[in-house]
Design a protein around this motif. Structure first.
Motif, PDB file in Angstrom:
ATOM      1  N   MET A   1     -21.818  18.039   6.502  1.00  0.00           N
ATOM      2  CA  MET A   1     -22.073  18.411   7.882  1.00  0.00           C
ATOM      3  C   MET A   1     -22.729  17.232   8.597  1.00  0.00           C
ATOM      4  O   MET A   1     -23.555  16.536   8.027  1.00  0.00           O
ATOM      5  N   LYS A   2     -22.354  17.065   9.831  1.00  0.00           N
ATOM      6  CA  LYS A   2     -22.933  16.014  10.658  1.00  0.00           C
ATOM      7  C   LYS A   2     -23.682  16.657  11.813  1.00  0.00           C
ATOM      8  O   LYS A   2     -23.431  17.804  12.171  1.00  0.00           O
ATOM      9  N   GLU A   3     -24.582  15.866  12.397  1.00  0.00           N
ATOM     10  CA  GLU A   3     -25.335  16.352  13.549  1.00  0.00           C
ATOM     11  C   GLU A   3     -25.315  15.279  14.627  1.00  0.00           C
ATOM     12  O   GLU A   3     -25.448  14.094  14.332  1.00  0.00           O
ATOM     13  N   VAL A   4     -25.127  15.717  15.868  1.00  0.00           N
ATOM     14  CA  VAL A   4     -25.117  14.806  17.007  1.00  0.00           C
ATOM     15  C   VAL A   4     -25.808  15.496  18.177  1.00  0.00           C
ATOM     16  O   VAL A   4     -25.718  16.715  18.319  1.00  0.00           O
ATOM     17  N   THR A   5     -26.509  14.717  18.982  1.00  0.00           N
ATOM     18  CA  THR A   5     -27.118  15.258  20.196  1.00  0.00           C
ATOM     19  C   THR A   5     -26.369  14.689  21.385  1.00  0.00           C
ATOM     20  O   THR A   5     -26.213  13.473  21.520  1.00  0.00           O
ATOM     21  N   LEU A   6     -25.868  15.590  22.219  1.00  0.00           N
ATOM     22  CA  LEU A   6     -25.102  15.207  23.401  1.00  0.00           C
ATOM     23  C   LEU A   6     -25.913  15.488  24.656  1.00  0.00           C
ATOM     24  O   LEU A   6     -26.543  16.537  24.765  1.00  0.00           O
ATOM     25  N   LYS A   7     -25.880  14.585  25.601  1.00  0.00           N
ATOM     26  CA  LYS A   7     -26.535  14.771  26.898  1.00  0.00           C
ATOM     27  C   LYS A   7     -25.613  15.639  27.744  1.00  0.00           C
ATOM     28  O   LYS A   7     -24.423  15.349  27.880  1.00  0.00           O
ATOM     29  N   VAL A   8     -26.158  16.717  28.297  1.00  0.00           N
ATOM     30  CA  VAL A   8     -25.366  17.637  29.108  1.00  0.00           C
ATOM     31  C   VAL A   8     -25.984  17.717  30.502  1.00  0.00           C
ATOM     32  O   VAL A   8     -27.144  18.111  30.646  1.00  0.00           O
ATOM     33  N   GLU A   9     -25.219  17.338  31.505  1.00  0.00           N
ATOM     34  CA  GLU A   9     -25.699  17.382  32.876  1.00  0.00           C
ATOM     35  C   GLU A   9     -25.202  18.652  33.558  1.00  0.00           C
ATOM     36  O   GLU A   9     -24.064  19.063  33.372  1.00  0.00           O
ATOM     37  N   GLY A  10     -26.091  19.275  34.322  1.00  0.00           N
ATOM     38  CA  GLY A  10     -25.707  20.454  35.088  1.00  0.00           C
ATOM     39  C   GLY A  10     -26.306  21.750  34.580  1.00  0.00           C
ATOM     40  O   GLY A  10     -26.144  22.786  35.221  1.00  0.00           O
ATOM     41  N   MET A  11     -27.006  21.725  33.449  1.00  0.00           N
ATOM     42  CA  MET A  11     -27.654  22.946  32.962  1.00  0.00           C
ATOM     43  C   MET A  11     -28.917  23.190  33.793  1.00  0.00           C
ATOM     44  O   MET A  11     -29.748  22.291  33.930  1.00  0.00           O
ATOM     45  N   SER A  12     -29.039  24.395  34.332  1.00  0.00           N
ATOM     46  CA  SER A  12     -30.205  24.682  35.175  1.00  0.00           C
ATOM     47  C   SER A  12     -30.871  26.020  34.875  1.00  0.00           C
ATOM     48  O   SER A  12     -31.875  26.345  35.502  1.00  0.00           O
ATOM     49  N   CYS A  13     -30.313  26.803  33.951  1.00  0.00           N
ATOM     50  CA  CYS A  13     -30.886  28.124  33.690  1.00  0.00           C
ATOM     51  C   CYS A  13     -30.499  28.596  32.287  1.00  0.00           C
ATOM     52  O   CYS A  13     -29.727  27.937  31.594  1.00  0.00           O
ATOM     53  N   ASP A  14     -31.024  29.750  31.901  1.00  0.00           N
ATOM     54  CA  ASP A  14     -30.716  30.304  30.575  1.00  0.00           C
ATOM     55  C   ASP A  14     -29.233  30.627  30.427  1.00  0.00           C
ATOM     56  O   ASP A  14     -28.675  30.514  29.333  1.00  0.00           O
TER      57      ASP A  14
END
Length: 66
Positions: A1-14
């Protein structure tokens, strides 16, 4: 298994967090979104799904992935 962190733009709420995590899951991976950090940490099996496929699934929900 691999793990990566991606930057996500546009998230503003649950709801956004749930949409991003759901998109990651639908692509065949597991993800934990961080609303404050604007990112999602994804654990995936590289023989089953690619990072590009995961990014595409998130982008289909209307978010920009870096």
């Amino acid at each position: 298994m691999k793990e990566v962190t991606l930057k996500v733009e546009g998230m503003s709420c649950d709801h956004c967090v749930k949409a991003v995590e759901g998109a990651v899951q639908s692509a065949g991976a597991a993800g934990k979104a961080d609303l404050a950090g604007g990112s999602v940490t994804v654990t995936y099996n590289e023989s089953r799904v690619s990072v590009d496929a995961i990014k595409e699934a998130i982008e289909e929900q209307g978010y920009d992935v870096k």
